[in-house]
Design an enzyme around this catalytic site. Structure first.
Site, short mmCIF file in Angstrom:
data_model
loop_
_atom_site.label_atom_id
_atom_site.label_comp_id
_atom_site.label_asym_id
_atom_site.label_seq_id
_atom_site.Cartn_x
_atom_site.Cartn_y
_atom_site.Cartn_z
N VAL A 65 0.75 -1.11 0.14
CA VAL A 65 -0.12 -0.05 -0.10
C VAL A 65 0.85 1.31 0.05
O VAL A 65 0.43 2.16 -0.35
CB VAL A 65 -1.13 -0.10 1.14
CG1 VAL A 65 -1.89 -1.04 1.19
CG2 VAL A 65 -0.44 -0.04 2.43
N TYR A 152 5.77 6.51 14.69
CA TYR A 152 4.61 5.79 14.78
C TYR A 152 3.58 6.68 15.43
O TYR A 152 2.29 6.70 14.90
CB TYR A 152 4.61 4.71 15.34
CG TYR A 152 3.52 3.69 15.48
CD1 TYR A 152 3.09 2.81 14.82
CD2 TYR A 152 3.10 3.75 16.78
CE1 TYR A 152 1.97 1.96 14.98
CE2 TYR A 152 2.01 2.97 17.36
CZ TYR A 152 1.21 2.08 16.24
OH TYR A 152 0.36 1.51 16.46
#
Length: 252
Positions: A65, A152
């Site tokens: 992706v 993150y």
């Protein structure tokens, strides 16, 4: 409770294991037709077989992706196979655990930009059929600094902001946009199983901070996601739902 998802077209990215797999299976159990992708072909095929066992249509294709063209091709194929897209679940994470160029690139490309790009692509399809639901899988690390992983955490926070903005912009088109923020979720081969094996002290410290006394299961995230995507949640948009056993303790 009938969630009214029978015959709906659902896309779940990053669905070969863990949370993504559980989400795909839960939608299939509700009678939806499901399209899934992941980078690993063998695990993806196994999940596709499990999804198909529920009786609906399934479309599965290997896809990175983070590659914009590959993602576009997968989504086009999913739309053609399903005939309609009612629900888009943006699930994968690059787990950018390092505070360097590679960690930030993985988090931005996989967690954030893949979700942005897929949303761009599916919105016109949803608008043409009168509405739909988009859900980003964020994290309680996007709400609070629960892990020492700045890339993150920042990407997961950006997903929350992106969903809120889209929710406001797309509400007149009957397209709802929400986030689900899992706490620490443990499953075979997953991040927290690896931490338990490699750094037991850190794992035990995280576990001690969960009032429920355990880490979560993928199926618990899936149940929340499927409800949010359904018509039963028709007046819920722009929210971030923590599913974490009270691991995140902030008021917001």
């Amino acid at each position: 409770m009938d969630l009214g998802l029978k015959g709906k077209g659902v896309i779940v990215t990053g669905a070969s294991r863990g949370i993504g797999r559980a989400i795909a299976l839960e939608f299939a159990a509700e009678g939806a037709n499901v399209a899934i992708c992941a980078r690993g072909g063998e695990a993806l095929e196994a999940t596709a077989s499990e999804v198909a066992a529920h009786g609906g249509s399934v479309h599965a294709a290997a896809c990175d992706v983070s590659d914009a063209e590959a993602l576009k091709s997968f989504l086009d194929g999913a739309h053609a196979a399903l005939g309609r897209v009612d629900v888009m679940i943006n699930n994968p994470s690059g787990f950018g655990i390092t505070d360097d160029e590679a960690g930030w690139q993985a988090s931005l490309d996989i967690d954030l930009m893949a979700s942005v790009r897929s949303s761009w692509q599916v919105v016109p399809w949803m608008e043409a059929q009168g509405g739909g639901s988009i859900i980003h899988i964020s994290s309680i690390s996007g709400l609070d600094v629960t892990l020492p992983m700045p890339a993150y955490c920042a990407a997961k926070a950006a997903l929350i902001s992106h969903a809120k903005c889209m929710a406001a912009n797309l509400a007149p088109k009957s397209i709802r946009v929400n986030c689900v923020a899992p706490g620490s979720i443990e499953f075979p081969g997953g991040f927290w199983e690896q931490i338990k094996n490699d750094d037991r002290a850190f794992y035990d410290g995280v576990l001690a901070g969960v009032p429920s006394g355990r880490l979560g299961r993928p199926e618990e995230i899936a149940a929340a996601v499927v409800f949010l995507a359904s018509g039963r949640a028709s007046w819920i948009s722009g929210v971030t739902l923590s599913v974490d056993g009270v691991q995140h303790k902030g008021n917001l």
